[in-house]
Design a protein around this motif. Structure first.
Motif, short mmCIF file in Angstrom:
data_model
loop_
_atom_site.label_atom_id
_atom_site.label_comp_id
_atom_site.label_asym_id
_atom_site.label_seq_id
_atom_site.Cartn_x
_atom_site.Cartn_y
_atom_site.Cartn_z
N THR A 11 129.56 -21.23 89.33
CA THR A 11 128.15 -21.49 89.56
C THR A 11 127.27 -20.41 88.96
N SER A 12 126.11 -20.86 88.49
CA SER A 12 125.07 -19.96 87.98
C SER A 12 123.74 -20.50 88.49
N ILE A 13 122.83 -19.61 88.85
CA ILE A 13 121.51 -20.07 89.30
C ILE A 13 120.42 -19.43 88.44
N GLN A 28 131.16 -24.94 84.31
CA GLN A 28 130.06 -24.24 84.97
C GLN A 28 128.95 -25.21 85.31
N VAL A 29 128.33 -25.00 86.47
CA VAL A 29 127.11 -25.72 86.82
C VAL A 29 126.01 -24.69 86.97
N THR A 30 124.87 -24.96 86.36
CA THR A 30 123.71 -24.08 86.44
C THR A 30 122.64 -24.78 87.25
N ARG A 60 127.18 -16.30 88.91
CA ARG A 60 126.32 -15.77 87.84
C ARG A 60 124.86 -16.10 88.12
N ILE A 61 124.00 -15.42 87.40
CA ILE A 61 122.59 -15.82 87.32
C ILE A 61 122.29 -16.16 85.87
N PHE A 86 130.04 -26.59 95.19
CA PHE A 86 130.57 -26.56 93.82
C PHE A 86 131.75 -25.59 93.69
N LYS A 87 131.65 -24.46 94.33
CA LYS A 87 132.74 -23.48 94.23
C LYS A 87 134.00 -24.00 94.89
#
Length: 238
Positions: free
Chosen positions: A129-131, A89-91, A150-151, A122-123
């Motif tokens: 991905t999460s922001i 995951q990247v945030t 995601r958030i 990224f996807k």
């Protein structure tokens, strides 16, 4: 059960304050995993004042649990590192250069076009991905349009007012979480969550998938021991 990802930045801060390799950041990641954490989080910054880019590479090669890398994608060096390492995951966090710690979420409406573009990068590489977002229903709804998976709810406001009025403190987060659930977004959370406020938060946020905790957990580890601290935080999520 909500997953616990241990942010190990503070181990790197302590190491860098003296030089050398004590404490060993790679060992801190492996120990978090061994002590029961569901994941490891790092937040490398361009000046490498805590986690270094080489730390990220070494951790990815060593751990078997989930790996989450946080950072500002407007820094090309960060984007290149994530695409090289390919974490689970990247945030994405809108930090300014030199910022001590994260202090706000994305304006998902104003930055929609940019977020759509960078999230796709990224996807397309197979990275979830999460922001980072504030507990604002408009920002949550805006997040849906970016294509993020995601958030991550920025929880400083909740932690700051928890002891004054926990019901009022958590109310906007419940509203934001319901909006995220309705939009089909996964929910993570983090910032200033600790042994006092975590259980109440986890019990009241519908669909909470993961919390990322570093500063408070490492501070508790000084007094309670690292393994014990990880286990105590895990119990708050049961």
């Amino acid at each position: 059960m909500t997953k616990l990802s241990v942010n190990i930045n503070k181990f790197a801060t302590l190491r860098n304050s003296r030089g050398g390799n004590n404490p060993n950041v790679l060992k801190a990641a492996l120990d978090a995993e061994r002590f029961g954490a569901d994941g490891v989080t790092v937040h490398p910054r361009p000046d490498e004042r805590h986690i270094r880019y080489q730390d990220v590479r070494e951790i990815k090669e060593a751990i078997t649990t989930e790996f989450n890398i946080e950072g500002n994608p407007q820094e090309q060096k960060f984007v290149d590192l994530v695409l090289e390492v390919r974490p689970d995951q990247v945030t994405l966090v809108p930090d300014a250069l030199g910022q001590i710690t994260s202090n706000h979420g994305w304006d998902t409406i104003k930055n929609r076009d940019y977020l759509v573009e960078i999230i796709a990068v990224f996807k397309n590489a197979g990275i979830r991905t999460s922001i980072f977002v504030d507990p604002d229903i408009k920002m949550v709804e805006g997040a849906k349009a970016t294509g993020t998976d995601r958030i991550e709810l920025y929880t400083e406001g909740y932690a700051k007012h928890f002891h004054d009025n926990k019901e009022a403190a958590i109310r906007p987060f419940i509203t934001a979480a319901k909006a995220a659930n309705a939009a089909g977004l996964g929910i993570n959370a983090g910032h200033d969550l600790d042994l006092q406020n975590l259980k109440y938060f986890a019990q009241n946020i519908p669909g909470l998938l993961e919390v990322s905790i570093g500063h408070a957990l490492v501070c508790d580890a000084i007094y309670l021991g690292y393994e014990n601290a990880v286990q105590m935080y895990k119990r708050q999520l049961q």
